[in-house]
Design a protein around this motif. Structure first.
Motif, PDB file in Angstrom:
ATOM      1  N   ALA A 108       0.895  -1.083   0.045  1.00 50.23           N
ATOM      2  CA  ALA A 108      -0.212  -0.073   0.087  1.00 50.23           C
ATOM      3  C   ALA A 108       0.831   1.096  -0.074  1.00 50.23           C
ATOM      4  O   ALA A 108       0.616   2.365  -0.668  1.00 50.23           O
ATOM      5  CB  ALA A 108      -0.921   0.000   1.342  1.00 50.23           C
ATOM      6  N   LEU A 109       2.015   1.183   0.726  1.00 45.93           N
ATOM      7  CA  LEU A 109       2.742   2.402   0.529  1.00 45.93           C
ATOM      8  C   LEU A 109       3.326   2.600  -0.633  1.00 45.93           C
ATOM      9  O   LEU A 109       3.722   4.007  -0.981  1.00 45.93           O
ATOM     10  CB  LEU A 109       3.999   2.234   1.853  1.00 45.93           C
ATOM     11  CG  LEU A 109       3.565   2.219   3.192  1.00 45.93           C
ATOM     12  CD1 LEU A 109       4.544   1.973   4.027  1.00 45.93           C
ATOM     13  CD2 LEU A 109       3.268   3.791   3.608  1.00 45.93           C
ATOM     14  N   ASN A 110       3.699   1.471  -1.237  1.00 48.19           N
ATOM     15  CA  ASN A 110       4.499   1.711  -2.636  1.00 48.19           C
ATOM     16  C   ASN A 110       3.380   2.149  -3.540  1.00 48.19           C
ATOM     17  O   ASN A 110       3.775   2.884  -4.442  1.00 48.19           O
ATOM     18  CB  ASN A 110       4.863   0.141  -2.894  1.00 48.19           C
ATOM     19  CG  ASN A 110       5.899  -0.058  -4.281  1.00 48.19           C
ATOM     20  OD1 ASN A 110       6.638   0.886  -4.282  1.00 48.19           O
ATOM     21  ND2 ASN A 110       5.385  -0.899  -5.235  1.00 48.19           N
ATOM     22  N   ASP A 111       2.019   1.585  -3.540  1.00 41.33           N
ATOM     23  CA  ASP A 111       0.829   1.965  -4.305  1.00 41.33           C
ATOM     24  C   ASP A 111       0.802   3.359  -4.323  1.00 41.33           C
ATOM     25  O   ASP A 111       0.360   4.161  -5.365  1.00 41.33           O
ATOM     26  CB  ASP A 111      -0.245   1.241  -4.063  1.00 41.33           C
ATOM     27  CG  ASP A 111      -0.269  -0.246  -4.468  1.00 41.33           C
ATOM     28  OD1 ASP A 111       0.706  -0.533  -5.105  1.00 41.33           O
ATOM     29  OD2 ASP A 111      -1.222  -1.036  -3.830  1.00 41.33           O
ATOM     30  N   ILE A 112       0.791   4.066  -3.098  1.00 42.57           N
ATOM     31  CA  ILE A 112       0.752   5.358  -3.166  1.00 42.57           C
ATOM     32  C   ILE A 112       1.997   6.425  -3.360  1.00 42.57           C
ATOM     33  O   ILE A 112       2.209   7.463  -3.024  1.00 42.57           O
ATOM     34  CB  ILE A 112      -0.014   6.155  -1.766  1.00 42.57           C
ATOM     35  CG1 ILE A 112       0.811   5.828  -0.715  1.00 42.57           C
ATOM     36  CG2 ILE A 112      -1.332   5.369  -1.653  1.00 42.57           C
ATOM     37  CD1 ILE A 112       0.402   6.383   0.697  1.00 42.57           C
ATOM     38  N   LYS A 113       3.082   5.735  -3.656  1.00 39.03           N
ATOM     39  CA  LYS A 113       4.411   6.207  -3.939  1.00 39.03           C
ATOM     40  C   LYS A 113       4.785   6.972  -2.680  1.00 39.03           C
ATOM     41  O   LYS A 113       5.506   8.085  -2.876  1.00 39.03           O
ATOM     42  CB  LYS A 113       4.213   7.232  -5.239  1.00 39.03           C
ATOM     43  CG  LYS A 113       3.631   6.458  -6.376  1.00 39.03           C
ATOM     44  CD  LYS A 113       4.272   6.841  -7.641  1.00 39.03           C
ATOM     45  CE  LYS A 113       3.715   6.116  -8.756  1.00 39.03           C
ATOM     46  NZ  LYS A 113       3.354   4.790  -8.715  1.00 39.03           N
ATOM     47  N   SER A 114       4.557   6.306  -1.645  1.00 31.49           N
ATOM     48  CA  SER A 114       5.149   7.008  -0.357  1.00 31.49           C
ATOM     49  C   SER A 114       6.621   6.796  -0.521  1.00 31.49           C
ATOM     50  O   SER A 114       7.121   5.630  -0.763  1.00 31.49           O
ATOM     51  CB  SER A 114       4.534   6.368   0.891  1.00 31.49           C
ATOM     52  OG  SER A 114       5.119   6.593   2.049  1.00 31.49           O
ATOM     53  N   GLN A 115       7.321   7.467   0.332  1.00 31.32           N
ATOM     54  CA  GLN A 115       8.849   7.242   0.678  1.00 31.32           C
ATOM     55  C   GLN A 115       9.123   6.717   2.093  1.00 31.32           C
ATOM     56  O   GLN A 115      10.254   6.224   1.987  1.00 31.32           O
ATOM     57  CB  GLN A 115       9.569   8.910   0.814  1.00 31.32           C
ATOM     58  CG  GLN A 115       9.411   9.730  -0.456  1.00 31.32           C
ATOM     59  CD  GLN A 115      10.197   9.049  -1.540  1.00 31.32           C
ATOM     60  OE1 GLN A 115      11.201   8.669  -1.508  1.00 31.32           O
ATOM     61  NE2 GLN A 115       9.433   8.903  -2.902  1.00 31.32           N
ATOM     62  N   LEU A 116       8.085   6.192   2.447  1.00 32.47           N
ATOM     63  CA  LEU A 116       8.126   5.416   3.685  1.00 32.47           C
ATOM     64  C   LEU A 116       8.714   4.178   3.423  1.00 32.47           C
ATOM     65  O   LEU A 116       8.206   3.302   2.623  1.00 32.47           O
ATOM     66  CB  LEU A 116       6.751   5.448   4.615  1.00 32.47           C
ATOM     67  CG  LEU A 116       6.424   6.754   5.283  1.00 32.47           C
ATOM     68  CD1 LEU A 116       5.032   6.386   5.948  1.00 32.47           C
ATOM     69  CD2 LEU A 116       7.374   6.753   6.398  1.00 32.47           C
TER      70      LEU A 116
END
Length: 168
Positions: free
Chosen positions: A56-64
């Motif tokens: 999910a973090l990857n899908d929203i292109k989060s830097q986390l």
């Protein structure tokens, strides 16, 4: 759980010890990009949730990213090694918390699976104290008896709510 059991006999109070490290407010860095799991990497971790969160973090292109620091159980489930192949999950060997760069760490991540008798009665694990002493809030899963406090953020609602909580 112990307070509940004692309540029919007396008015017991819970005293929580603190960390052996002096409180140190984390230095402000505008973009904190790390969720830190610091501890024993074993079968008590919620691999399914961790994988969904990383995706999910990857899908929203989060830097986390999610960083695991600690010894890996000898017979660890293969699912863990599948997780660390994800681009936003990192694995490091055991290190003293004092040796880690915490300036970019957003929170301590304690993603336990529910249903483990030892963790299901946990009010606050020992590793929480040094994390809190370093100014890190706790992001948790599992552990239904965990301390309810402003610095404890419970995940596993919906992924949308969890992402909002983590990224806001």
């Amino acid at each position: 759980p112990l307070l509940e059991q004692l309540s029919e006999f007396c008015n017991a109070q819970l005293f929580l010890p603190w960390s052996n490290a002096e409180y140190s407010k984390a230095n402000y860095v505008p973009e904190r990009t790390n969720l830190l799991f610091w501890g024993h990497i074993n079968s008590r971790l919620n691999y399914e949730y961790i994988g969904k969160l990383a995706d999910a973090l990857n899908d929203i292109k989060s830097q986390l990213s999610i960083q695991f620091v600690g010894p890996v159980e000898k017979n660890i489930n293969r699912n863990f090694y599948d997780l660390v192949e994800k681009p936003n999950i990192k694995l490091s060997g055991p290190q003293d918390l004092a040796n880690l760069e915490l300036e970019e760490t957003l929170a301590a991540f304690i993603p336990y699976v529910e249903g483990n008798k030892a963790d299901d009665v946990t009010t606050l694990p020992n590793k929480a104290f040094p994390m809190l002493a370093n100014g890190l809030p706790l992001l948790i899963t599992g552990m239904p008896k965990f301390l309810k406090a402003p610095f404890v953020l419970r995940l596993e609602k919906t992924m949308e709510e969890d992402l909002k909580l983590i990224t806001s």
